[in-house]
Design a protein around this motif. Sequence first.
Motif, PDB file in Angstrom:
ATOM      1  N   PRO D 180       0.910  -1.121   0.074  1.00  0.00           N
ATOM      2  CA  PRO D 180       0.050   0.148   0.030  1.00  0.00           C
ATOM      3  C   PRO D 180       0.793   1.177  -0.031  1.00  0.00           C
ATOM      4  N   GLY D 181       1.881   1.183   0.871  1.00  0.00           N
ATOM      5  CA  GLY D 181       2.839   2.286   0.665  1.00  0.00           C
ATOM      6  C   GLY D 181       3.492   2.661  -0.529  1.00  0.00           C
ATOM      7  N   MET D 182       3.926   1.579  -1.202  1.00  0.00           N
ATOM      8  CA  MET D 182       4.623   1.904  -2.706  1.00  0.00           C
ATOM      9  C   MET D 182       3.313   2.125  -3.844  1.00  0.00           C
ATOM     10  N   SER D 183       2.174   1.651  -3.392  1.00  0.00           N
ATOM     11  CA  SER D 183       1.143   2.289  -4.513  1.00  0.00           C
ATOM     12  C   SER D 183       0.790   3.499  -4.283  1.00  0.00           C
ATOM     13  N   ALA D 184       0.876   4.073  -3.059  1.00  0.00           N
ATOM     14  CA  ALA D 184       0.433   5.338  -2.553  1.00  0.00           C
ATOM     15  C   ALA D 184       1.516   6.170  -3.254  1.00  0.00           C
ATOM     16  N   ARG D 185       2.807   6.049  -3.233  1.00  0.00           N
ATOM     17  CA  ARG D 185       3.727   6.719  -3.764  1.00  0.00           C
ATOM     18  C   ARG D 185       3.766   6.965  -5.093  1.00  0.00           C
ATOM     19  N   LEU D 186       3.461   5.929  -5.846  1.00  0.00           N
ATOM     20  CA  LEU D 186       3.328   5.973  -7.332  1.00  0.00           C
ATOM     21  C   LEU D 186       1.915   6.339  -7.645  1.00  0.00           C
ATOM     22  N   SER D 187       0.913   6.633  -6.867  1.00  0.00           N
ATOM     23  CA  SER D 187      -0.420   6.858  -7.173  1.00  0.00           C
ATOM     24  C   SER D 187      -0.503   8.033  -8.473  1.00  0.00           C
ATOM     25  N   GLY D 188      -0.953   7.690  -9.516  1.00  0.00           N
ATOM     26  CA  GLY D 188      -1.364   8.484 -10.481  1.00  0.00           C
ATOM     27  C   GLY D 188      -0.264   8.730 -11.540  1.00  0.00           C
ATOM     28  N   TRP D 189       1.127   8.223 -11.141  1.00  0.00           N
ATOM     29  CA  TRP D 189       2.109   8.410 -12.295  1.00  0.00           C
ATOM     30  C   TRP D 189       2.946   7.141 -12.508  1.00  0.00           C
ATOM     31  N   ALA D 190       2.160   6.104 -12.351  1.00  0.00           N
ATOM     32  CA  ALA D 190       2.832   4.717 -12.724  1.00  0.00           C
ATOM     33  C   ALA D 190       1.606   4.009 -13.449  1.00  0.00           C
ATOM     34  N   ILE D 191       2.002   3.210 -14.571  1.00  0.00           N
ATOM     35  CA  ILE D 191       1.026   2.702 -15.390  1.00  0.00           C
ATOM     36  C   ILE D 191       1.449   1.230 -15.255  1.00  0.00           C
ATOM     37  N   ASN D 192       0.196   0.466 -15.267  1.00  0.00           N
ATOM     38  CA  ASN D 192       0.327  -0.941 -14.984  1.00  0.00           C
ATOM     39  C   ASN D 192      -0.484  -1.686 -16.342  1.00  0.00           C
ATOM     40  N   ILE D 193      -0.053  -2.771 -16.789  1.00  0.00           N
ATOM     41  CA  ILE D 193      -0.891  -3.452 -17.634  1.00  0.00           C
ATOM     42  C   ILE D 193      -1.302  -4.812 -16.945  1.00  0.00           C
ATOM     43  N   HIS D 194      -2.564  -4.993 -17.328  1.00  0.00           N
ATOM     44  CA  HIS D 194      -2.783  -6.420 -16.990  1.00  0.00           C
ATOM     45  C   HIS D 194      -4.006  -6.867 -17.809  1.00  0.00           C
ATOM     46  N   HIS D 195      -4.380  -8.429 -17.755  1.00  0.00           N
ATOM     47  CA  HIS D 195      -5.233  -8.921 -18.508  1.00  0.00           C
ATOM     48  C   HIS D 195      -6.713  -8.491 -18.350  1.00  0.00           C
ATOM     49  N   SER D 196      -7.378  -8.590 -19.065  1.00  0.00           N
ATOM     50  CA  SER D 196      -8.821  -8.474 -19.039  1.00  0.00           C
ATOM     51  C   SER D 196      -9.499  -9.071 -19.492  1.00  0.00           C
ATOM     52  N   LEU D 197     -10.607  -9.936 -19.048  1.00  0.00           N
ATOM     53  CA  LEU D 197     -11.365 -10.860 -19.309  1.00  0.00           C
ATOM     54  C   LEU D 197     -12.800 -10.907 -19.171  1.00  0.00           C
ATOM     55  N   LEU D 198     -13.527 -11.240 -20.049  1.00  0.00           N
ATOM     56  CA  LEU D 198     -15.056 -11.097 -20.311  1.00  0.00           C
ATOM     57  C   LEU D 198     -15.677 -12.517 -20.064  1.00  0.00           C
ATOM     58  N   PRO D 199     -16.593 -12.852 -18.970  1.00  0.00           N
ATOM     59  CA  PRO D 199     -16.631 -12.214 -17.744  1.00  0.00           C
ATOM     60  C   PRO D 199     -15.161 -11.968 -16.867  1.00  0.00           C
ATOM     61  N   GLY D 200     -15.214 -11.163 -15.854  1.00  0.00           N
ATOM     62  CA  GLY D 200     -13.970 -11.006 -15.247  1.00  0.00           C
ATOM     63  C   GLY D 200     -13.661 -12.006 -14.423  1.00  0.00           C
ATOM     64  N   PHE D 201     -12.448 -12.292 -14.185  1.00  0.00           N
ATOM     65  CA  PHE D 201     -12.110 -13.552 -13.079  1.00  0.00           C
ATOM     66  C   PHE D 201     -11.092 -12.887 -12.189  1.00  0.00           C
ATOM     67  N   LYS D 202     -11.427 -13.480 -10.723  1.00  0.00           N
ATOM     68  CA  LYS D 202     -10.690 -13.178  -9.561  1.00  0.00           C
ATOM     69  C   LYS D 202      -9.666 -14.372  -9.598  1.00  0.00           C
ATOM     70  N   GLY D 203      -8.530 -13.898  -8.794  1.00  0.00           N
ATOM     71  CA  GLY D 203      -7.836 -15.233  -8.266  1.00  0.00           C
ATOM     72  C   GLY D 203      -6.768 -15.540  -9.449  1.00  0.00           C
ATOM     73  N   ALA D 204      -6.146 -16.748  -9.006  1.00  0.00           N
ATOM     74  CA  ALA D 204      -5.000 -17.100  -9.846  1.00  0.00           C
ATOM     75  C   ALA D 204      -5.378 -17.586 -11.120  1.00  0.00           C
ATOM     76  N   LYS D 205      -4.518 -17.785 -12.060  1.00  0.00           N
ATOM     77  CA  LYS D 205      -4.553 -18.493 -13.256  1.00  0.00           C
ATOM     78  C   LYS D 205      -5.684 -17.988 -14.013  1.00  0.00           C
ATOM     79  N   PRO D 206      -5.890 -16.618 -14.093  1.00  0.00           N
ATOM     80  CA  PRO D 206      -7.197 -16.335 -14.806  1.00  0.00           C
ATOM     81  C   PRO D 206      -7.247 -16.590 -16.343  1.00  0.00           C
TER      82      PRO D 206
END
Lengths: 288, 288, 288, 288
Positions: D180-206
């Motif tokens: 949380p601390g690192m996220s807060a420091r980077l909030s708004g000026w760090a860009i992340n990429i992650h998968h997006s699936l329809l429907p969405g899946f939580k947890g491991a091995k999406p």
Amino acid sequence: MSTADTWILTAQCPSRLGTVDVVTRFLKENHCYITELNSFDDRLACHFFIRAEFRPENEGFDSERFQDEFAPRAAEFDMTFELTPPGRRTPVVIMVSRTDHCLNDLLYRYRTGQLPIDVRAVISNHPDLEPLAAWHRIPYHHCPITPETKPQQEAEVWRIIEETGAELVILARYMQVLSPGMSARLSGWAINIHHSLLPGFKGAKPYHQAYEKGVKLVGATAHYINDDLDEGPIITQGVEAVDHSHYPEDLVAKGRDIERQTLARAIDYHLQRRVFLHARRTVVFAGS
Amino acid sequence: MSTADTWILTAQCPSRLGTVDVVTRFLKENHCYITELNSFDDRLACHFFIRAEFRPENEGFDSERFQDEFAPRAAEFDMTFELTPPGRRTPVVIMVSRTDHCLNDLLYRYRTGQLPIDVRAVISNHPDLEPLAAWHRIPYHHCPITPETKPQQEAEVWRIIEETGAELVILARYMQVLSPGMSARLSGWAINIHHSLLPGFKGAKPYHQAYEKGVKLVGATAHYINDDLDEGPIITQGVEAVDHSHYPEDLVAKGRDIERQTLARAIDYHLQRRVFLHARRTVVFAGS
Amino acid sequence: MSTADTWILTAQCPSRLGTVDVVTRFLKENHCYITELNSFDDRLACHFFIRAEFRPENEGFDSERFQDEFAPRAAEFDMTFELTPPGRRTPVVIMVSRTDHCLNDLLYRYRTGQLPIDVRAVISNHPDLEPLAAWHRIPYHHCPITPETKPQQEAEVWRIIEETGAELVILARYMQVLSPGMSARLSGWAINIHHSLLPGFKGAKPYHQAYEKGVKLVGATAHYINDDLDEGPIITQGVEAVDHSHYPEDLVAKGRDIERQTLARAIDYHLQRRVFLHARRTVVFAGS
Amino acid sequence: MSTADTWILTAQCPSRLGTVDVVTRFLKENHCYITELNSFDDRLACHFFIRAEFRPENEGFDSERFQDEFAPRAAEFDMTFELTPPGRRTPVVIMVSRTDHCLNDLLYRYRTGQLPIDVRAVISNHPDLEPLAAWHRIPYHHCPITPETKPQQEAEVWRIIEETGAELVILARYMQVLSPGMSARLSGWAINIHHSLLPGFKGAKPYHQAYEKGVKLVGATAHYINDDLDEGPIITQGVEAVDHSHYPEDLVAKGRDIERQTLARAIDYHLQRRVFLHARRTVVFAGS
């Protein structure tokens, strides 16, 4: 997206310092809150385009007075402008031949209010689509045409367009080449849809040519009519993948779906005043 | 998708009853389990195409014997066929000029194994891209060309291709028109990428022409080289939306991204033996 | 693409050597020319799927006899199969509530023959869409529903479906949750359409949730009904880009266009017997 | 598209009459010619966003003075603003783990100038990608991490980011959950990429979950880091079609191509100052 209380001001003029300011300052002075604004300067054509959606903050917004007062300021920039009120349904005439995929789609969007149009008449060189128009209670004019009667037919078509007060003519698969005179009359306020293939094919039976070539994409282009039929300024284009299993008739069917979507999108852009015509190109503020 | 233990059998022949059966029965008799099968009969060309991925169920599958025994059965149908082993890396030569967007993409896919290719050489008429090839430890041949030296240069290029044992030549933005003789030699086993625009534009500076026209889509076509450069049989096409804010140089940049993706996809299809060439068209079993 | 004289044979069974051969050999022996063939072996599920389009070469093809004779061979593989004649219009019932974007699209495709369906009835829990059905001369059944009357209403709906002889039920924006019993009855032969958003949203007003999240894509999923409403096996999905200027009502409008296209595509795949249902997944031979 | 001589002014503030005028009037007064302008008023959030590309018409444009003089005017509207000079390469740090598809793509765009970034460092919790960074002559920091050493590792990462003077942190498949601390420091000026699936899946091995579900689309989302990892404000999303023949590993491979394209597009939008962050949503002036 525009709403029930937003007006649209569009303008264009040669590039010059102050082109944005003359518009935005006037809106501010008239207590008009800008909800969406796009401007673009074409540095090669040295031409400027602007579109503002705004909401008058004072009651009793007087559009006549607005235009009268803005006119001299615009004139200083050789700026042409247009003010479009909210909630207006533009009177249109739709021209068709025998295929109804575009007409059916447009009438559905008309009936459900998805397109803010008031369809005053459907004109066709064939009688086939009369029942479809009739169900929507729209006058249907059957204007048959032969090479010999083309001048008279176009005169009749023109008379109908004029009588209806149409501000937009939609060629929704009207399979006749307009005469140069008719094209000139409709230049810039009539929208046509036609197939677009990669590579392009000239002449008859384009889908058959595309099949011979084994294309993997078929598309459609919506454009304004000008003096160069099928080559007028492009408004929007659509495309879809095909493969070897698509015989010419399948390509035609695929093309139909793209045509109706592309035509509807072009009309939507036009009615929202998102399309600017300059020389042989368009500027389209498609989104945001 | 094929895996580490699946072989691929592809074949084509004139349409005739039994074309599928001759293939599938033979696979069954040889204890080969078909994991994916596609066949298509082109009813206009009266030609048949089939692709089977299969997994030998017996150990010690003998591909030589398989082919020897299948040959006479195929011959009864005038069928040509090809057997492709699993996990094979096809030897390729890549030809480039100065732009590296396609080369970089291909070398990345080569390095990471996304494309099962063995890049034996990069050939260019310019020295610019040597460092990129060097980092991947690939021999780089600088073969400059002038109108006068074209025959010699092509002879040299051909010599390199032959020496490397390349089975596929990739023209990854090689900006020279091949001579008819060279095109003939590469016909059907060299893949080229070029821009595709709606409508099509001939001649120099196509993106500038497209800009003048105000196109709303730009695309790319990957095709086999044949005697008609830039017009060979299409393998796959890609397209993306553009708007008025794209100046010619922006269209070129956009085109680059489409080119590299489209070229990589074409090569992938080719290597997976998903592409069949017949007359001037392709059949591509793209998915499933 | 199938034509006026092509039959379709589809089958599935557990994976085992010979699954393709048992089908293709039988077709050959019965003088049936295969124009298009797709098979797929799901190596994780260990299950096999095959679809063949074929044209009998002898006159007087006897489909009864074909099935009788194929049955014992299929039985050896625990294979279920289905034979579909050419040119057949599948009897369907369409269920709707008040929104007509899907119904209008389906009835247009019905009227023009783009979808080979015979719409036997439209059932709705509201009276609103009766005129649209009436113009197409389709019986419209208004079956209002309340929490208290749900069992009776579903019984009435079921009676209508049975009476019409429908072989496919299309939920074209029918905004009622089916009871477990009704879902079970319709399992595998009813197709539903619903929104699909990235990320997924549960609960009421999904488009409002998507707006709050600032999604840049909205989509739709067409799926078979099973015991898990809105979560049944997916047939096909569509998606389109949106941006910040799309308020919730704009997302809903955008969603409508995707919904109708996605639903029509799913029905087309289903009617062409391109969709196989196995456990909770589908195999869809979408093209070629 | 911006060019070598265009500055960018971006601003946002609560909605109020005059928000556009305060910007455009100031530009006019300072002899700045606006080449492209977009503004948007979010009527639900009551917040205003504006982005102007402009070209100073007088020589010796003084950006310090420009900002000093604009500041008090902006303050009247509680407006925050940013002025971005032309031709600037933004210093960035890229964080990765072991997969290089995004890193390779970003370094290519960096090397060729397609992305105006100055890559100051690559940080990874694994040593694998060092050679790739080395070839581009970029310092590579191997910062291994275990649950126990996470605080120290993040402190080290933060130290590197600070030392490099990075103004943007790119998480190009960095497979560690930030504290949380690192996220807060980077909030708004760090860009992340992650998968997006329809429907969405939580947890491991999406992707495995998506396979089980039989999805027909896979996608990717690029978003800003905030205190809610993988759920931060969305910048852009990409999607592609898949089918039953895509096993989980094929979905992963397909996902990679979408991820790198989507991430590169997000960074491009960010660097061009096309993205505005407000509360938990973004406004993105993507085109025109």
